[in-house]
Design a protein around this motif. Sequence first.
Motif, mmCIF file in Angstrom:
data_model
loop_
_atom_site.group_PDB
_atom_site.id
_atom_site.type_symbol
_atom_site.label_atom_id
_atom_site.label_comp_id
_atom_site.label_asym_id
_atom_site.label_seq_id
_atom_site.Cartn_x
_atom_site.Cartn_y
_atom_site.Cartn_z
ATOM 1 N N ALA A 147 0.879 -1.445 -0.057
ATOM 2 C CA ALA A 147 0.428 -0.104 -0.188
ATOM 3 C C ALA A 147 0.873 1.622 -0.290
ATOM 4 C CB ALA A 147 -0.871 -0.240 1.366
ATOM 5 N N LEU A 148 2.269 1.402 0.673
ATOM 6 C CA LEU A 148 2.925 2.460 0.878
ATOM 7 C C LEU A 148 3.015 2.650 -0.306
ATOM 8 C CD1 LEU A 148 4.210 1.923 4.598
ATOM 9 C CD2 LEU A 148 2.984 3.819 3.620
ATOM 10 N N THR A 149 4.193 1.445 -1.138
ATOM 11 C CA THR A 149 4.427 1.265 -2.154
ATOM 12 C C THR A 149 3.561 2.479 -3.374
ATOM 13 O OG1 THR A 149 6.191 -0.349 -2.167
ATOM 14 C CG2 THR A 149 5.028 0.166 -4.551
ATOM 15 N N LEU A 150 2.348 1.790 -3.576
ATOM 16 C CA LEU A 150 1.520 2.933 -4.550
ATOM 17 C C LEU A 150 0.851 3.778 -4.151
ATOM 18 C CD1 LEU A 150 -1.370 -0.700 -4.069
ATOM 19 C CD2 LEU A 150 0.413 0.032 -6.272
ATOM 20 N N LEU B 20 3.903 5.586 -5.266
ATOM 21 C CA LEU B 20 4.302 5.704 -7.003
ATOM 22 C C LEU B 20 3.505 6.815 -7.712
ATOM 23 C CD1 LEU B 20 4.353 1.852 -8.351
ATOM 24 C CD2 LEU B 20 5.869 4.278 -8.293
ATOM 25 N N ALA B 21 1.957 6.946 -6.740
ATOM 26 C CA ALA B 21 0.651 8.357 -6.203
ATOM 27 C C ALA B 21 1.500 9.844 -6.885
ATOM 28 C CB ALA B 21 -0.707 7.873 -5.407
ATOM 29 N N TRP B 22 2.226 9.495 -5.607
ATOM 30 C CA TRP B 22 3.007 11.169 -5.207
ATOM 31 C C TRP B 22 3.916 11.159 -6.190
ATOM 32 C CZ3 TRP B 22 7.612 12.152 -3.961
ATOM 33 C CH2 TRP B 22 7.713 13.523 -2.967
ATOM 34 N N MET B 23 4.361 10.219 -6.648
ATOM 35 C CA MET B 23 6.066 10.816 -7.823
ATOM 36 C C MET B 23 4.629 10.234 -8.811
ATOM 37 S SD MET B 23 8.822 7.967 -6.729
ATOM 38 C CE MET B 23 9.625 8.326 -7.863
ATOM 39 N N ALA B 24 3.961 10.754 -9.198
ATOM 40 C CA ALA B 24 3.261 10.623 -10.460
ATOM 41 C C ALA B 24 3.315 12.495 -11.449
ATOM 42 C CB ALA B 24 2.182 9.639 -10.585
ATOM 43 N N PRO B 25 2.697 13.169 -10.412
ATOM 44 C CA PRO B 25 2.721 14.689 -11.221
ATOM 45 C C PRO B 25 4.916 15.020 -11.395
ATOM 46 C CG PRO B 25 1.604 13.985 -9.216
ATOM 47 C CD PRO B 25 2.663 13.003 -8.993
ATOM 48 N N LEU B 26 5.455 14.346 -10.541
ATOM 49 C CA LEU B 26 6.788 14.969 -10.582
ATOM 50 C C LEU B 26 7.815 14.327 -11.396
ATOM 51 C CD1 LEU B 26 8.123 14.238 -6.690
ATOM 52 C CD2 LEU B 26 7.154 16.489 -7.684
ATOM 53 N N LEU B 27 7.314 13.203 -12.139
ATOM 54 C CA LEU B 27 7.421 12.080 -13.073
ATOM 55 C C LEU B 27 7.485 12.759 -13.941
ATOM 56 C CD1 LEU B 27 6.983 8.263 -12.022
ATOM 57 C CD2 LEU B 27 9.034 9.571 -12.866
#
Length: 278
Positions: free
Chosen positions: A17-20, A23-30
Amino acid sequence: MNPLLRRGWFDRIVMAALTLLALAWMAPLLWVLALSFKPNEFLLRHTDVFLAPPYTLANYLDILQTSQVFRWLGNSALVALLQTVGVLVLSSLAGYGFARCEFPGRRVLFAVVMFGLAVPAQSVFIPLHRLFSEWNLQNTIAGLALPGLAAPFGVYLMTQYFKAIPAELEEAAMLDNASRFKTFLTIILPLTLPAQATLGIFTFLACWNDYLWPLVIATQPDMYTLTRGLASTQTNFAQSEGLGFLMAQAVFAGVPALMLYLFFQRHLVTAVAGTGKS
């Protein structure tokens, strides 16, 4: 089921769950990073393409070709460094005084300092601007750095960390005829390096990313910080040089702060754990 196996499955679910979430937090940065390498002409038609070509370095080259970008970068680095050092020195001295020294009105004064956490910085911009104008500190490094030296959070953090250090260390040093200041400087202060690293990171990042105060106090282009200077190249976002250029600006301004955080990140958990003790 064996309790250990059950706990193992629970830990795996939590980690997944923390990994997901990460990834959701990093999506805008990517997304920002990907768009910074896209031609502006291409982004007029497509903004949802991450990894597919075309690619270009033109957006970053446009930033580097801006005549004063390295001057702005140097201003930001100097102001952030001065403000970080000043906050560390003042917060360490004030925190030690509140944690270890008994003096009349200590609790009241500490409460007044903590009240500063509830005061938005923007609410004092007008009196600060008038004060700095009367002191002829507009468009100066001192004018950019001095307001950030008032750091209630830094005083709170260092006070809590000093309280977590056993008082027996000071008592033993004083039995050896060490003065209070020497005890603070040579014995107590080195033990607070994790907290100082954490406070230094927070202070540096806040100063580096600050836009509003440089917008108020810096009116000459050669005194702009990086955030103020890069924003000045976009007079109107609707008529900007392109979305890719904007994204490249965001990446260019964020990379130094990211590198600093990655270098000192191991101190963060140590400092937070230390302030939880009493």
